[in-house]
Design a protein around this motif. Structure first.
Motif, PDB file in Angstrom:
ATOM      1  N   TYR A  62       5.030  -0.464   1.240  1.00  0.00           N
ATOM      2  CA  TYR A  62       5.705  -1.758   1.213  1.00  0.00           C
ATOM      3  C   TYR A  62       6.952  -1.763   2.086  1.00  0.00           C
ATOM      4  O   TYR A  62       7.208  -2.707   2.825  1.00  0.00           O
ATOM      5  CB  TYR A  62       6.084  -2.137  -0.223  1.00  0.00           C
ATOM      6  N   ALA A  63       7.764  -0.730   2.028  1.00  0.00           N
ATOM      7  CA  ALA A  63       9.069  -0.716   2.687  1.00  0.00           C
ATOM      8  C   ALA A  63       8.968  -0.624   4.202  1.00  0.00           C
ATOM      9  O   ALA A  63       9.870  -1.091   4.917  1.00  0.00           O
ATOM     10  CB  ALA A  63       9.914   0.446   2.159  1.00  0.00           C
ATOM     11  N   THR A  64       7.909  -0.046   4.724  1.00  0.00           N
ATOM     12  CA  THR A  64       7.765   0.111   6.171  1.00  0.00           C
ATOM     13  C   THR A  64       7.176  -1.162   6.767  1.00  0.00           C
ATOM     14  O   THR A  64       6.043  -1.535   6.470  1.00  0.00           O
ATOM     15  CB  THR A  64       6.850   1.297   6.503  1.00  0.00           C
ATOM     16  N   GLU A  65       7.952  -1.824   7.617  1.00  0.00           N
ATOM     17  CA  GLU A  65       7.516  -3.078   8.206  1.00  0.00           C
ATOM     18  C   GLU A  65       6.842  -2.838   9.552  1.00  0.00           C
ATOM     19  O   GLU A  65       7.030  -1.799  10.184  1.00  0.00           O
ATOM     20  CB  GLU A  65       8.711  -4.020   8.379  1.00  0.00           C
ATOM     21  N   GLY A  66       6.055  -3.811   9.983  1.00  0.00           N
ATOM     22  CA  GLY A  66       5.422  -3.720  11.281  1.00  0.00           C
ATOM     23  C   GLY A  66       3.985  -4.201  11.254  1.00  0.00           C
ATOM     24  O   GLY A  66       3.457  -4.629  10.222  1.00  0.00           O
ATOM     25  N   ARG A  67       3.333  -4.096  12.396  1.00  0.00           N
ATOM     26  CA  ARG A  67       1.958  -4.549  12.515  1.00  0.00           C
ATOM     27  C   ARG A  67       1.014  -3.537  11.886  1.00  0.00           C
ATOM     28  O   ARG A  67       1.248  -2.333  11.958  1.00  0.00           O
ATOM     29  CB  ARG A  67       1.589  -4.753  13.984  1.00  0.00           C
ATOM     30  N   TRP A  68      -0.041  -4.052  11.274  1.00  0.00           N
ATOM     31  CA  TRP A  68      -1.025  -3.186  10.639  1.00  0.00           C
ATOM     32  C   TRP A  68      -2.399  -3.826  10.706  1.00  0.00           C
ATOM     33  O   TRP A  68      -2.525  -5.035  10.928  1.00  0.00           O
ATOM     34  CB  TRP A  68      -0.652  -2.894   9.183  1.00  0.00           C
ATOM     35  N   PHE A  69      -3.421  -3.010  10.545  1.00  0.00           N
ATOM     36  CA  PHE A  69      -4.799  -3.476  10.527  1.00  0.00           C
ATOM     37  C   PHE A  69      -5.473  -2.953   9.272  1.00  0.00           C
ATOM     38  O   PHE A  69      -5.281  -1.795   8.897  1.00  0.00           O
ATOM     39  CB  PHE A  69      -5.568  -2.982  11.756  1.00  0.00           C
ATOM     40  N   ALA A  70      -6.274  -3.793   8.645  1.00  0.00           N
ATOM     41  CA  ALA A  70      -7.067  -3.353   7.499  1.00  0.00           C
ATOM     42  C   ALA A  70      -8.223  -2.497   7.992  1.00  0.00           C
ATOM     43  O   ALA A  70      -8.692  -2.644   9.119  1.00  0.00           O
ATOM     44  CB  ALA A  70      -7.588  -4.554   6.728  1.00  0.00           C
ATOM     45  N   GLY A  71      -8.687  -1.624   7.131  1.00  0.00           N
ATOM     46  CA  GLY A  71      -9.747  -0.714   7.518  1.00  0.00           C
ATOM     47  C   GLY A  71     -11.143  -1.252   7.302  1.00  0.00           C
ATOM     48  O   GLY A  71     -12.113  -0.586   7.649  1.00  0.00           O
ATOM     49  N   LYS A  72     -11.268  -2.446   6.710  1.00  0.00           N
ATOM     50  CA  LYS A  72     -12.589  -3.002   6.408  1.00  0.00           C
ATOM     51  C   LYS A  72     -12.768  -4.336   7.125  1.00  0.00           C
ATOM     52  O   LYS A  72     -11.878  -4.823   7.808  1.00  0.00           O
ATOM     53  CB  LYS A  72     -12.763  -3.164   4.900  1.00  0.00           C
ATOM     54  N   GLU A  73     -13.931  -4.923   6.951  1.00  0.00           N
ATOM     55  CA  GLU A  73     -14.225  -6.206   7.573  1.00  0.00           C
ATOM     56  C   GLU A  73     -13.316  -7.292   7.011  1.00  0.00           C
ATOM     57  O   GLU A  73     -12.945  -7.278   5.845  1.00  0.00           O
ATOM     58  CB  GLU A  73     -15.694  -6.580   7.331  1.00  0.00           C
ATOM     59  N   GLY A  74     -13.002  -8.275   7.838  1.00  0.00           N
ATOM     60  CA  GLY A  74     -12.139  -9.363   7.429  1.00  0.00           C
ATOM     61  C   GLY A  74     -11.210  -9.736   8.564  1.00  0.00           C
ATOM     62  O   GLY A  74     -11.197  -9.115   9.631  1.00  0.00           O
ATOM     63  N   MET A  75     -10.411 -10.777   8.353  1.00  0.00           N
ATOM     64  CA  MET A  75      -9.509 -11.237   9.398  1.00  0.00           C
ATOM     65  C   MET A  75      -8.481 -10.176   9.753  1.00  0.00           C
ATOM     66  O   MET A  75      -8.112 -10.007  10.917  1.00  0.00           O
ATOM     67  CB  MET A  75      -8.822 -12.533   8.955  1.00  0.00           C
ATOM     68  N   ARG A  76      -7.999  -9.444   8.749  1.00  0.00           N
ATOM     69  CA  ARG A  76      -6.972  -8.430   9.002  1.00  0.00           C
ATOM     70  C   ARG A  76      -7.507  -7.240   9.803  1.00  0.00           C
ATOM     71  O   ARG A  76      -6.751  -6.557  10.472  1.00  0.00           O
ATOM     72  CB  ARG A  76      -6.381  -7.931   7.679  1.00  0.00           C
ATOM     73  N   SER A  77      -8.785  -6.994   9.722  1.00  0.00           N
ATOM     74  CA  SER A  77      -9.363  -5.912  10.527  1.00  0.00           C
ATOM     75  C   SER A  77      -9.550  -6.342  11.976  1.00  0.00           C
ATOM     76  O   SER A  77      -9.630  -5.503  12.870  1.00  0.00           O
ATOM     77  CB  SER A  77     -10.705  -5.459   9.943  1.00  0.00           C
ATOM     78  N   ARG A  78      -9.579  -7.663  12.220  1.00  0.00           N
ATOM     79  CA  ARG A  78      -9.805  -8.189  13.555  1.00  0.00           C
ATOM     80  C   ARG A  78      -8.501  -8.453  14.306  1.00  0.00           C
ATOM     81  O   ARG A  78      -8.346  -8.040  15.452  1.00  0.00           O
ATOM     82  CB  ARG A  78     -10.636  -9.470  13.480  1.00  0.00           C
ATOM     83  N   VAL A  79      -7.576  -9.170  13.687  1.00  0.00           N
ATOM     84  CA  VAL A  79      -6.340  -9.550  14.382  1.00  0.00           C
ATOM     85  C   VAL A  79      -5.106  -8.839  13.830  1.00  0.00           C
ATOM     86  O   VAL A  79      -4.019  -8.952  14.397  1.00  0.00           O
ATOM     87  CB  VAL A  79      -6.123 -11.076  14.331  1.00  0.00           C
ATOM     88  N   GLY A  80      -5.258  -8.133  12.695  1.00  0.00           N
ATOM     89  CA  GLY A  80      -4.113  -7.459  12.103  1.00  0.00           C
ATOM     90  C   GLY A  80      -3.159  -8.432  11.439  1.00  0.00           C
ATOM     91  O   GLY A  80      -3.464  -9.611  11.232  1.00  0.00           O
ATOM     92  N   ALA A  81      -1.996  -7.954  11.095  1.00  0.00           N
ATOM     93  CA  ALA A  81      -0.942  -8.773  10.493  1.00  0.00           C
ATOM     94  C   ALA A  81       0.381  -8.062  10.699  1.00  0.00           C
ATOM     95  O   ALA A  81       0.426  -6.880  11.069  1.00  0.00           O
ATOM     96  CB  ALA A  81      -1.204  -9.005   9.003  1.00  0.00           C
ATOM     97  N   HIS A  82       1.459  -8.791  10.456  1.00  0.00           N
ATOM     98  CA  HIS A  82       2.800  -8.239  10.591  1.00  0.00           C
ATOM     99  C   HIS A  82       3.463  -8.245   9.216  1.00  0.00           C
ATOM    100  O   HIS A  82       3.783  -9.293   8.676  1.00  0.00           O
ATOM    101  CB  HIS A  82       3.614  -9.054  11.595  1.00  0.00           C
TER     102      HIS A  82
END
Length: 250
Positions: free
Chosen positions: A185-205
């Motif tokens: 939680y405390a570490t901020e920045g861009r990340w990608f989910a490891g499974k299928e979904g929008m977060r695995s495609r475009v990531g999030a901040h």
């Protein structure tokens, strides 16, 4: 950190995103409906005759929904030309109430200073690299006393997760989500989910809740409301909010 989101990234997944949005809206007991209900409760009395800006509008679902409350006009902006094409294709039944402009939420260069009564944004802030620039841009375009209502995936519970999964599953009911797993939680920045979904495609901040709230204050916006909508399904979604809705005033 990149300061301008890649339009081509969102263009590439426009069909996937549009279908995902529709599926979420079709789920009458899901968290999207619970989130949209907060927009209705906070804004329906403010919208008659108002000039509305839908920031990072995607395929335009929120702006279309808000037309029922009688705004003068709703302008949607997005960095993705493909999503704007889909928004324009759905706007015809609404006459001249809806218009769409290609613009970066971090600058809003197409929108005049102090020209907007109500700004909204639905589940987009976590997709934009520089949230503080978005808040500053919104503050610039709002008229004195204007409001900005936006939703985002809840920083505390929709924190970065990996291929091990976002949820702990009920051992007695393997398909039932029993709890969230929060590993970072405390570490901020861009990340990608490891499974299928929008977060695995475009990531999030990812940003902490304190970072979001402090950035709003630094932009000169005053916090007037905060909601953590839950669903009525009686499962994990009824106890742990997936989204956060924040209202601020210029």
């Amino acid at each position: 950190m990149t300061t301008v989101p890649s339009a081509t990234t969102y263009d590439a997944y426009a069909d996937f995103y549009t279908a995902l949005v529709q599926a979420m809206l079709d789920d009458q007991h899901g968290f999207w409906q619970a989130t949209r209900a907060v927009f209705d409760a906070r804004l329906q009395g403010r919208l008659p005759g108002a000039v509305v800006l839908d920031v990072a509008c995607g395929e335009g679902h929120l702006g279309r929904h808000l037309t029922q409350f009688g705004p003068d006009r709703v302008t949607g902006t997005d960095v993705s030309t493909a999503l704007l094409e889909r928004a324009r294709g759905r706007a015809e039944p609404y006459g001249g109430q809806l218009q769409y402009l290609h613009d970066d939420a971090q600058t809003l260069t197409c929108i005049d200073t102090a020209s907007v009564d109500v700004a909204v944004s639905n589940l987009a802030i976590m997709d934009i690299p520089d949230h503080a620039r978005v808040f500053a841009a919104v503050r610039r375009v709002l008229r004195p006393g204007g409001v900005f209502v936006f939703s985002m995936m809840h920083s505390c519970f929709e924190a970065p997760f990996d291929e091990q999964g976002q949820f702990l599953m009920d051992p007695d009911q393997p398909e039932r989500r029993a709890a969230y797993t929060i590993r970072r939680y405390a570490t901020e920045g861009r990340w990608f989910a490891g499974k299928e979904g929008m977060r695995s495609r475009v990531g999030a901040h990812h940003r902490t809740l304190s970072t979001i709230l402090c950035s709003l204050l630094e932009a000169g916006l005053t916090l007037t409301h905060l909601s953590e909508p839950v669903t009525v399904t009686g499962d994990l979604g009824g106890e742990v909010p997936r989204t956060l809705v924040i209202e601020v005033r210029a």
